[in-house]
Design a protein around this motif. Structure first.
Motif, PDB file in Angstrom:
ATOM      1  N   GLY A  31     -37.038 -51.499 -79.028  1.00  0.00           N
ATOM      2  CA  GLY A  31     -38.109 -51.153 -77.626  1.00  0.00           C
ATOM      3  C   GLY A  31     -38.246 -52.127 -76.849  1.00  0.00           C
ATOM      4  N   ILE A  32     -36.857 -52.801 -76.319  1.00  0.00           N
ATOM      5  CA  ILE A  32     -36.509 -53.818 -75.797  1.00  0.00           C
ATOM      6  C   ILE A  32     -36.418 -53.595 -74.191  1.00  0.00           C
ATOM      7  CG2 ILE A  32     -34.878 -55.747 -74.637  1.00  0.00           C
ATOM      8  CD1 ILE A  32     -37.191 -56.281 -77.786  1.00  0.00           C
ATOM      9  N   LEU A  33     -35.836 -51.977 -74.077  1.00  0.00           N
ATOM     10  CA  LEU A  33     -35.619 -51.637 -72.507  1.00  0.00           C
ATOM     11  C   LEU A  33     -37.454 -51.192 -71.899  1.00  0.00           C
ATOM     12  CD1 LEU A  33     -32.556 -49.552 -73.430  1.00  0.00           C
ATOM     13  CD2 LEU A  33     -32.450 -51.685 -71.780  1.00  0.00           C
ATOM     14  N   PRO A  69     -39.400 -60.351 -80.596  1.00  0.00           N
ATOM     15  CA  PRO A  69     -40.354 -59.527 -80.802  1.00  0.00           C
ATOM     16  C   PRO A  69     -41.334 -60.448 -79.484  1.00  0.00           C
ATOM     17  CG  PRO A  69     -40.638 -60.924 -82.862  1.00  0.00           C
ATOM     18  CD  PRO A  69     -39.453 -61.637 -81.752  1.00  0.00           C
ATOM     19  N   ALA A  70     -41.527 -60.656 -78.601  1.00  0.00           N
ATOM     20  CA  ALA A  70     -42.127 -61.766 -77.567  1.00  0.00           C
ATOM     21  C   ALA A  70     -41.737 -60.859 -76.456  1.00  0.00           C
ATOM     22  CB  ALA A  70     -41.817 -63.463 -77.386  1.00  0.00           C
ATOM     23  N   TYR A  74     -43.660 -58.304 -74.281  1.00  0.00           N
ATOM     24  CA  TYR A  74     -44.044 -58.401 -72.722  1.00  0.00           C
ATOM     25  C   TYR A  74     -43.340 -57.366 -71.841  1.00  0.00           C
ATOM     26  CZ  TYR A  74     -42.245 -59.876 -67.853  1.00  0.00           C
ATOM     27  OH  TYR A  74     -42.534 -60.056 -66.064  1.00  0.00           O
ATOM     28  N   THR A  75     -42.136 -56.641 -72.535  1.00  0.00           N
ATOM     29  CA  THR A  75     -41.722 -55.608 -72.169  1.00  0.00           C
ATOM     30  C   THR A  75     -43.465 -54.293 -72.427  1.00  0.00           C
ATOM     31  OG1 THR A  75     -39.301 -55.560 -72.846  1.00  0.00           O
ATOM     32  CG2 THR A  75     -40.061 -53.389 -72.765  1.00  0.00           C
ATOM     33  N   ASP A  76     -43.283 -54.206 -73.569  1.00  0.00           N
ATOM     34  CA  ASP A  76     -44.219 -53.337 -73.954  1.00  0.00           C
ATOM     35  C   ASP A  76     -45.758 -53.131 -72.435  1.00  0.00           C
ATOM     36  OD1 ASP A  76     -43.124 -52.616 -76.016  1.00  0.00           O
ATOM     37  OD2 ASP A  76     -44.532 -53.606 -77.341  1.00  0.00           O
ATOM     38  N   ARG A  88     -49.300 -60.614 -68.992  1.00  0.00           N
ATOM     39  CA  ARG A  88     -47.652 -61.164 -68.701  1.00  0.00           C
ATOM     40  C   ARG A  88     -47.500 -63.213 -68.505  1.00  0.00           C
ATOM     41  NH1 ARG A  88     -45.902 -56.479 -64.932  1.00  0.00           N
ATOM     42  NH2 ARG A  88     -47.958 -55.015 -65.330  1.00  0.00           N
ATOM     43  N   LEU A  89     -48.244 -62.760 -67.156  1.00  0.00           N
ATOM     44  CA  LEU A  89     -48.573 -64.398 -67.450  1.00  0.00           C
ATOM     45  C   LEU A  89     -48.830 -65.539 -68.596  1.00  0.00           C
ATOM     46  CD1 LEU A  89     -48.117 -66.260 -64.983  1.00  0.00           C
ATOM     47  CD2 LEU A  89     -50.907 -65.987 -64.931  1.00  0.00           C
TER      48      LEU A  89
END
Length: 145
Positions: A31-33, A69-70, A74-76, A88-89
């Motif tokens: 799920g990184i993309l 995982p981080a 971020y991707t999510d 996100r920030l």
């Protein structure tokens, strides 16, 4: 005339990002993309230029020590779109602090190495120095912590 997004094969994306085909498949599973990978006839993966840009960002984040995982988190948040900017920030600021700490530690290591290089250069230029390998001759790098 707007540029049409070209479909890129997994091999082309691997070449452009420096990631292996295996890693690209792994990132997809994990799920990184940011966007789902398109599939052509026969199930072949096709990527867009925006996928390549996202992967380049992920490569930089990984190279800077961000755990998968981080990156996934971020991707999510990016996938969720508007309204997640504060999260996100915060995530990126935490990572920024981690990178700054890494740089500080590496700078301390580099200082020590530079010191030892000077010791050996002096040794080779002027002859043996008594405490060349002794701990007492090391600069006090711990004071930086």
């Amino acid at each position: 005339m707007p540029e049409v997004e070209q479909d890129l094969s997994i091999g082309q994306v691997a070449e452009r990002t420096g990631l292996s085909v295996h890693t690209l498949r792994f990132y997809e599973r994990e799920g990184i993309l940011a966007n789902p990978v398109s599939r052509g006839p026969g199930g072949r993966r096709f990527y867009s230029e925006s996928d390549v840009e996202w992967l380049r960002l992920c490569v930089i984040l990984r190279a800077s020590g961000m755990p998968l995982p981080a990156i996934r988190q971020y991707t999510d948040l990016v996938r969720q779109g508007s309204g997640t900017e504060e999260e996100r920030l915060a995530l990126l600021r935490r990572h920024q602090e981690h990178v700054i700490a890494q740089i500080d530690k590496l700078t301390q290591c580099l200082d020590l190495i530079a010191f030892k290089v000077r010791v050996y250069e002096d040794h080779l230029e002027h002859g043996p120095v008594e405490h060349m390998c002794g701990v007492s001759s090391l600069p006090d790098l711990a004071k930086r912590d």
